[in-house]
Design a protein around this motif. Sequence first.
Motif, PDB file in Angstrom:
ATOM      1  N   PHE A  75       0.830  -1.201   0.000  1.00 17.84           N
ATOM      2  CA  PHE A  75       0.000   0.000   0.000  1.00 17.84           C
ATOM      3  C   PHE A  75       0.869   1.258   0.000  1.00 17.84           C
ATOM      4  CE2 PHE A  75      -2.237   3.301   2.510  1.00 17.84           C
ATOM      5  CZ  PHE A  75      -3.307   3.514   1.658  1.00 17.84           C
ATOM      6  N   SER A  76       1.954   1.233   0.766  1.00 20.18           N
ATOM      7  CA  SER A  76       2.825   2.408   0.864  1.00 20.18           C
ATOM      8  C   SER A  76       3.559   2.680  -0.443  1.00 20.18           C
ATOM      9  CB  SER A  76       3.846   2.216   1.994  1.00 20.18           C
ATOM     10  OG  SER A  76       3.195   2.095   3.244  1.00 20.18           O
ATOM     11  N   SER A  77       4.003   1.623  -1.106  1.00 20.10           N
ATOM     12  CA  SER A  77       4.804   1.786  -2.323  1.00 20.10           C
ATOM     13  C   SER A  77       3.970   1.842  -3.596  1.00 20.10           C
ATOM     14  CB  SER A  77       5.813   0.637  -2.442  1.00 20.10           C
ATOM     15  OG  SER A  77       5.139  -0.601  -2.673  1.00 20.10           O
ATOM     16  N   GLY A  78       2.766   1.263  -3.546  1.00 21.56           N
ATOM     17  CA  GLY A  78       1.950   1.164  -4.752  1.00 21.56           C
ATOM     18  C   GLY A  78       2.445   0.101  -5.713  1.00 21.56           C
ATOM     19  N   GLN A  79       3.365  -0.749  -5.255  1.00 20.52           N
ATOM     20  CA  GLN A  79       3.941  -1.798  -6.089  1.00 20.52           C
ATOM     21  C   GLN A  79       3.677  -3.170  -5.479  1.00 20.52           C
ATOM     22  OE1 GLN A  79       5.407  -0.992  -9.026  1.00 20.52           O
ATOM     23  NE2 GLN A  79       4.965   1.165  -8.539  1.00 20.52           N
ATOM     24  N   GLN A  80       3.654  -4.190  -6.341  1.00 20.52           N
ATOM     25  CA  GLN A  80       3.484  -5.549  -5.833  1.00 20.52           C
ATOM     26  C   GLN A  80       4.669  -5.936  -4.950  1.00 20.52           C
ATOM     27  OE1 GLN A  80       2.272  -8.785  -8.260  1.00 20.52           O
ATOM     28  NE2 GLN A  80       0.891  -7.559  -9.562  1.00 20.52           N
ATOM     29  N   VAL A  81       4.364  -6.729  -3.943  1.00 24.93           N
ATOM     30  CA  VAL A  81       5.392  -7.253  -3.047  1.00 24.93           C
ATOM     31  C   VAL A  81       5.282  -8.774  -3.071  1.00 24.93           C
ATOM     32  CG1 VAL A  81       6.233  -7.388  -0.672  1.00 24.93           C
ATOM     33  CG2 VAL A  81       5.348  -5.215  -1.570  1.00 24.93           C
ATOM     34  N   GLY A  82       6.301  -9.431  -3.643  1.00 25.39           N
ATOM     35  CA  GLY A  82       6.298 -10.878  -3.728  1.00 25.39           C
ATOM     36  C   GLY A  82       7.313 -11.487  -2.782  1.00 25.39           C
ATOM     37  N   VAL A  83       6.856 -12.429  -1.955  1.00 22.66           N
ATOM     38  CA  VAL A  83       7.746 -13.104  -1.014  1.00 22.66           C
ATOM     39  C   VAL A  83       7.542 -14.610  -1.177  1.00 22.66           C
ATOM     40  CG1 VAL A  83       8.462 -13.335   1.385  1.00 22.66           C
ATOM     41  CG2 VAL A  83       7.507 -11.166   0.585  1.00 22.66           C
ATOM     42  N   PRO A  84       8.399 -15.279  -1.974  1.00 21.17           N
ATOM     43  CA  PRO A  84       8.244 -16.725  -2.177  1.00 21.17           C
ATOM     44  C   PRO A  84       8.310 -17.517  -0.882  1.00 21.17           C
ATOM     45  CG  PRO A  84       9.719 -15.789  -3.812  1.00 21.17           C
ATOM     46  CD  PRO A  84       9.485 -14.726  -2.794  1.00 21.17           C
ATOM     47  N   ASN A  85       9.176 -17.078   0.049  1.00 22.59           N
ATOM     48  CA  ASN A  85       9.327 -17.762   1.326  1.00 22.59           C
ATOM     49  C   ASN A  85       9.337 -16.713   2.443  1.00 22.59           C
ATOM     50  OD1 ASN A  85      10.012 -19.303   3.559  1.00 22.59           O
ATOM     51  ND2 ASN A  85      11.449 -20.593   2.423  1.00 22.59           N
ATOM     52  N   LEU A  86       8.294 -16.708   3.259  1.00 17.41           N
ATOM     53  CA  LEU A  86       8.164 -15.695   4.300  1.00 17.41           C
ATOM     54  C   LEU A  86       9.292 -15.725   5.322  1.00 17.41           C
ATOM     55  CD1 LEU A  86       4.316 -15.695   4.912  1.00 17.41           C
ATOM     56  CD2 LEU A  86       5.724 -13.698   4.353  1.00 17.41           C
ATOM     57  N   GLU A  87       9.929 -16.863   5.473  1.00 14.59           N
ATOM     58  CA  GLU A  87      11.027 -16.947   6.442  1.00 14.59           C
ATOM     59  C   GLU A  87      12.148 -15.981   6.088  1.00 14.59           C
ATOM     60  OE1 GLU A  87      12.304 -20.944   6.771  1.00 14.59           O
ATOM     61  OE2 GLU A  87      10.434 -21.671   7.689  1.00 14.59           O
ATOM     62  N   ASP A  88      12.250 -15.640   4.790  1.00 15.23           N
ATOM     63  CA  ASP A  88      13.295 -14.712   4.355  1.00 15.23           C
ATOM     64  C   ASP A  88      13.030 -13.279   4.825  1.00 15.23           C
ATOM     65  OD1 ASP A  88      14.501 -16.835   3.057  1.00 15.23           O
ATOM     66  OD2 ASP A  88      13.550 -16.394   1.119  1.00 15.23           O
ATOM     67  N   MET A  89      11.815 -13.020   5.287  1.00 14.21           N
ATOM     68  CA  MET A  89      11.449 -11.666   5.719  1.00 14.21           C
ATOM     69  C   MET A  89      11.299 -11.573   7.235  1.00 14.21           C
ATOM     70  SD  MET A  89      11.409 -10.035   2.896  1.00 14.21           S
ATOM     71  CE  MET A  89      10.547  -8.504   3.230  1.00 14.21           C
ATOM     72  N   ALA A  90      11.861 -12.531   7.926  1.00 13.60           N
ATOM     73  CA  ALA A  90      11.723 -12.557   9.387  1.00 13.60           C
ATOM     74  C   ALA A  90      12.341 -11.328  10.048  1.00 13.60           C
ATOM     75  CB  ALA A  90      12.348 -13.832   9.947  1.00 13.60           C
TER      76      ALA A  90
END
Length: 245
Positions: A75-90
């Motif tokens: 929502f903040s960026s107005g761009q898609q956010v793709g995270v194949p593996n959520l553990e990478d965003m811990a």
Amino acid sequence: MFVELAGMMVGNFDVTDLLQRLVEHSVSLLEADAAGLLLSDQRGTLQLMASSSEATRLLELFQLQSHEGPCLDCFSSGQQVGVPNLEDMADRWPRFVMAASAQGFRGVQAVPLRLRDEVIGAMNIFSVDPRTFSADERGLAQSLADASTIAILQERVLQHNQTLVEQLQGALNSRVIIEQAKGLLASVGTLDMDEAYNQLRHMARSTNRRLADVARDLVEGRMVRSGLDDPAAKETRPDPGTSRS
């Protein structure tokens, strides 16, 4: 789905129903496991509007409460956010990743609801296994979100225009009743119209009420004419002996 969206735009439009169908169709068409959608209200605050399951609803609410997660970044960026593996965003979303894992989700694709530079919300599409959405899948998800966005913004414009029309009509109605009250005061108090208007304003201010409300009460007889001999008035005129409610 696009035919259905078009039909909803020309029929009885229901934003809640539209967004619920959007998340359900997105799950089905993209062969995902769940989806949730956050929509911005008129103040720019995100609110939960639709989810494909109770688990997703709780996760989206947690995302709002914790102020972190893919939908918020999208929502903040107005761009898609793709995270194949959520553990990478811990490290970036520690609480959200933990909550998503607890619900059994490991991958997510966030898609903005946008029209050019205006972003009105975002949709999370979840998978229980790590997954990279293809370019075609991302394009389809964005197209569905775009079509829904156009429908929502169109409805907001219509509602805004209707509000403006109602406000304008209300102002016109108020002006009419004020002119009637001025005429009443002028005839009873032998005032000219400017003096009658000043008297009406004084009556409104002294009672801390809206000018139109005082005028309406005078015209409709709910308020006894008073204050014509008030020293605060611009000019004192003798009462011709006729009183009027």
